[in-house]
Design a protein around this motif. Structure first.
Motif, mmCIF file in Angstrom:
data_model
loop_
_atom_site.group_PDB
_atom_site.id
_atom_site.type_symbol
_atom_site.label_atom_id
_atom_site.label_comp_id
_atom_site.label_asym_id
_atom_site.label_seq_id
_atom_site.Cartn_x
_atom_site.Cartn_y
_atom_site.Cartn_z
ATOM 1 N N SER A 13 -3.359 -10.402 4.881
ATOM 2 C CA SER A 13 -2.834 -9.643 6.093
ATOM 3 C C SER A 13 -2.698 -8.116 5.714
ATOM 4 N N THR A 14 -2.459 -7.785 6.831
ATOM 5 C CA THR A 14 -2.285 -6.142 6.630
ATOM 6 C C THR A 14 -1.205 -5.891 5.631
ATOM 7 N N LYS A 15 -0.139 -6.584 5.755
ATOM 8 C CA LYS A 15 0.807 -6.285 4.499
ATOM 9 C C LYS A 15 0.485 -6.722 3.000
ATOM 10 N N GLN A 16 -0.110 -7.702 3.127
ATOM 11 C CA GLN A 16 -0.835 -8.324 1.994
ATOM 12 C C GLN A 16 -1.785 -7.405 1.179
ATOM 13 N N THR A 17 -2.550 -6.754 2.188
ATOM 14 C CA THR A 17 -3.573 -5.720 1.606
ATOM 15 C C THR A 17 -3.091 -4.596 1.406
ATOM 16 N N GLU A 18 -1.701 -3.862 1.841
ATOM 17 C CA GLU A 18 -0.882 -2.803 1.420
ATOM 18 C C GLU A 18 -0.363 -3.137 0.101
ATOM 19 N N ILE A 19 0.045 -4.589 -0.164
ATOM 20 C CA ILE A 19 0.602 -4.874 -1.462
ATOM 21 C C ILE A 19 -0.273 -4.820 -2.458
ATOM 22 N N ALA A 53 -6.274 9.052 -1.384
ATOM 23 C CA ALA A 53 -6.804 9.411 0.004
ATOM 24 C C ALA A 53 -8.022 8.680 0.453
ATOM 25 N N GLY A 54 -9.034 8.096 -0.491
ATOM 26 C CA GLY A 54 -9.938 7.146 0.002
ATOM 27 C C GLY A 54 -9.462 6.069 0.823
ATOM 28 N N ILE A 55 -8.492 5.119 -0.177
ATOM 29 C CA ILE A 55 -7.879 4.019 0.306
ATOM 30 C C ILE A 55 -7.150 4.376 1.675
ATOM 31 N N SER A 56 -6.494 5.543 1.956
ATOM 32 C CA SER A 56 -5.829 5.609 2.862
ATOM 33 C C SER A 56 -6.591 5.656 4.135
ATOM 34 N N ASP A 57 -7.527 6.588 4.118
ATOM 35 C CA ASP A 57 -8.679 6.739 5.096
ATOM 36 C C ASP A 57 -9.350 5.433 5.165
ATOM 37 N N PHE A 58 -9.548 4.501 4.424
ATOM 38 C CA PHE A 58 -10.009 3.211 4.768
ATOM 39 C C PHE A 58 -9.065 2.224 5.310
ATOM 40 N N SER A 66 -1.292 -1.128 11.748
ATOM 41 C CA SER A 66 -0.277 -0.177 10.950
ATOM 42 C C SER A 66 -1.323 1.024 10.485
ATOM 43 N N PRO A 67 -1.675 1.843 11.212
ATOM 44 C CA PRO A 67 -2.646 3.062 10.969
ATOM 45 C C PRO A 67 -2.437 3.721 9.741
ATOM 46 N N GLU A 68 -1.359 3.687 9.162
ATOM 47 C CA GLU A 68 -0.973 4.538 8.147
ATOM 48 C C GLU A 68 -0.629 3.526 6.807
ATOM 49 N N ILE A 69 -1.117 3.609 5.754
ATOM 50 C CA ILE A 69 -0.759 2.869 4.645
ATOM 51 C C ILE A 69 0.778 3.276 4.053
ATOM 52 N N SER A 70 1.633 2.385 3.559
ATOM 53 C CA SER A 70 2.775 2.691 3.104
ATOM 54 C C SER A 70 2.582 3.009 1.463
ATOM 55 N N TRP A 71 3.073 3.826 0.756
ATOM 56 C CA TRP A 71 2.769 3.737 -0.591
ATOM 57 C C TRP A 71 4.059 3.904 -1.157
ATOM 58 N N TYR A 72 4.221 2.693 -2.023
ATOM 59 C CA TYR A 72 5.726 2.518 -2.728
ATOM 60 C C TYR A 72 5.919 3.287 -3.677
ATOM 61 N N THR A 73 7.159 3.689 -3.935
ATOM 62 C CA THR A 73 7.326 4.639 -5.006
ATOM 63 C C THR A 73 7.559 4.100 -6.440
ATOM 64 N N SER A 76 10.137 -1.654 -8.099
ATOM 65 C CA SER A 76 11.342 -2.387 -7.470
ATOM 66 C C SER A 76 10.888 -2.502 -6.049
ATOM 67 N N GLU A 77 10.213 -1.319 -5.462
ATOM 68 C CA GLU A 77 9.968 -1.488 -4.018
ATOM 69 C C GLU A 77 8.653 -2.421 -3.532
ATOM 70 N N LEU A 78 7.760 -2.550 -4.780
ATOM 71 C CA LEU A 78 6.809 -3.474 -4.854
ATOM 72 C C LEU A 78 7.158 -4.650 -4.647
ATOM 73 N N ASN A 79 8.222 -5.184 -5.694
ATOM 74 C CA ASN A 79 9.000 -6.368 -5.608
ATOM 75 C C ASN A 79 9.402 -6.885 -4.513
#
Length: 357
Positions: A13-19, A53-58, A66-73, A76-79
């Motif tokens: 899914s979109t969220k799983q791809t983001e993960i 930058a490339g992954i964000s554009d992709f 969700s047009p913008e990917i959220s990058w975790y810091t 702990s946020e990933l988990n």
């Protein structure tokens, strides 16, 4: 169960791809932290910025939700995101597929076709660390031993299909793939590759930005198939599942995609090896889901049949290179299929004996 039904097991899914992409980003950051050479560290940092930058554009191009990917810091946020996703899909194999892609992801591959840039990164290597094992060990959804088996099975599969016992260096597989796709001139071929992968969706990008996004995505592991954004059917297919779309009637909608990417022998090698890992390590050894393992295996034959059909359509004089590529891809898939048939057969016998006991 149709090929399309089988492929659904490989969808993220979109969220799983983001993960997935955040996992890969944090893996690179962990490597950068242990780099002692300041010059090399600087190159790694710059590479990561370009890759992000490339992954964000992709991501913008494939996701209408969700047009913008959220990058975790941090981890702990990933988990936190992983646990939230498990609440929605507790029995899905999505996390196993994500881990497979992350294990096989090796950064610092070419993101630019300039010779000087390529030369810079020749000596920039990913350093094996315990970071990924630690993250997985701290969770309840998998174990670090499984990660080792992923890599071992993947390398054995690659070696068998290539017909060689030489040491398999995973990072070189992606580099050779990108070289094959771009013919050494990524800037020239990137628009054609992007069009075959994303159709007309990759709008607003050209030149270096388009090249960067395309190559960042290809090296990221998963494949996008379909069109009109995720709401219109586009899905990220992980774990080699896109190979199954070659049979037609699945999520792959473009003949151009087939000829430009999935039947490129280097990409076919990578994706077919992943399928072998999924069937052996995830579906059989971990989940004991022999029914899905068999159905996935049968779908490989359907894809081989589809490639043979495509082969018969091509004019020998006008399509020499494409014919050569498809024949090589078919040969690789036949070798993998033969190995998997022996494995599944033996596994069924072993499982039957276990149940009797």
């Amino acid at each position: 169960m149709t090929n399309q039904d089988i492929i659904k097991n490989f969808q993220l899914s979109t969220k799983q791809t983001e993960i997935l992409y955040n996992f890969e980003k944090l893996k690179v950051e962990a490597d950068i932290k242990i780099e002692k050479d300041d010059k090399i560290k600087s190159l790694k940092i710059n590479w990561l910025l370009d890759w992000e930058a490339g992954i964000s554009d992709f991501f913008k191009s494939i996701s209408l939700q969700s047009p913008e990917i959220s990058w975790y810091t941090d981890v702990s946020e990933l988990n936190k995101q992983i646990e939230a996703e498990f609440l929605g899909e507790p029995n899905s194999i999505w996390y196993d597929l994500v881990l497979l892609e992350v294990v096989l992801f090796v950064p610092y591959y070419p993101l630019n076709s300039e010779k000087e840039e390529i030369k810079k990164f020749k000596k920039v290597n990913y350093k094996k660390s315990e970071w990924l094992d630690f993250i997985v060990y701290s969770q309840k959804h998998s174990d670090s031993d499984l990660l080792k088996r992923y890599k071992k099975t993947y390398k054995k599969s690659i070696s068998r299909m290539k017909g060689t016992k030489e040491k398999i260096i995973i990072s070189l597989l992606v580099t050779s793939l990108i070289t094959a796709l771009t013919a050494g001139t990524a800037t020239f071929f990137a628009p054609a590759i992007a069009a075959s992968l994303f159709g007309s969706e990759f709008t607003g990008l050209s030149g270096v930005a388009l090249t960067n996004a395309t190559l960042a995505y290809i090296g990221g592991g998963a494949i996008v198939t379909g069109g009109a954004g995720m709401l219109g059917g586009t899905s990220i297919i992980a774990g080699g599942g896109a190979i199954l779309g070659l049979a037609g009637g699945g999520l792959t909608t473009s003949a151009v995609t087939i000829s430009k990417l999935l039947t490129t022998p280097e990409e076919n090698l990578i994706q077919t090896a992943k399928i072998e890992v999924v069937i052996k390590e995830i579906l059989a050894n971990k989940r004991k889901d022999i029914a899905l393992a068999e159905k996935t295996l049968n779908s490989i034959q359907e894809s081989i049949n589809s490639l043979n059909f495509r082969l018969n359509e091509l004019d020998i004089k006008e399509n020499k290179q494409e014919i050569k590529n498809i024949e090589k891809s078919i040969k690789q898939m036949n070798k993998a299929q033969a190995e998997l048939r022996k494995f599944v057969s033996s596994f069924k016998i072993g499982l039957s004996r276990e149940n009797e006991e």
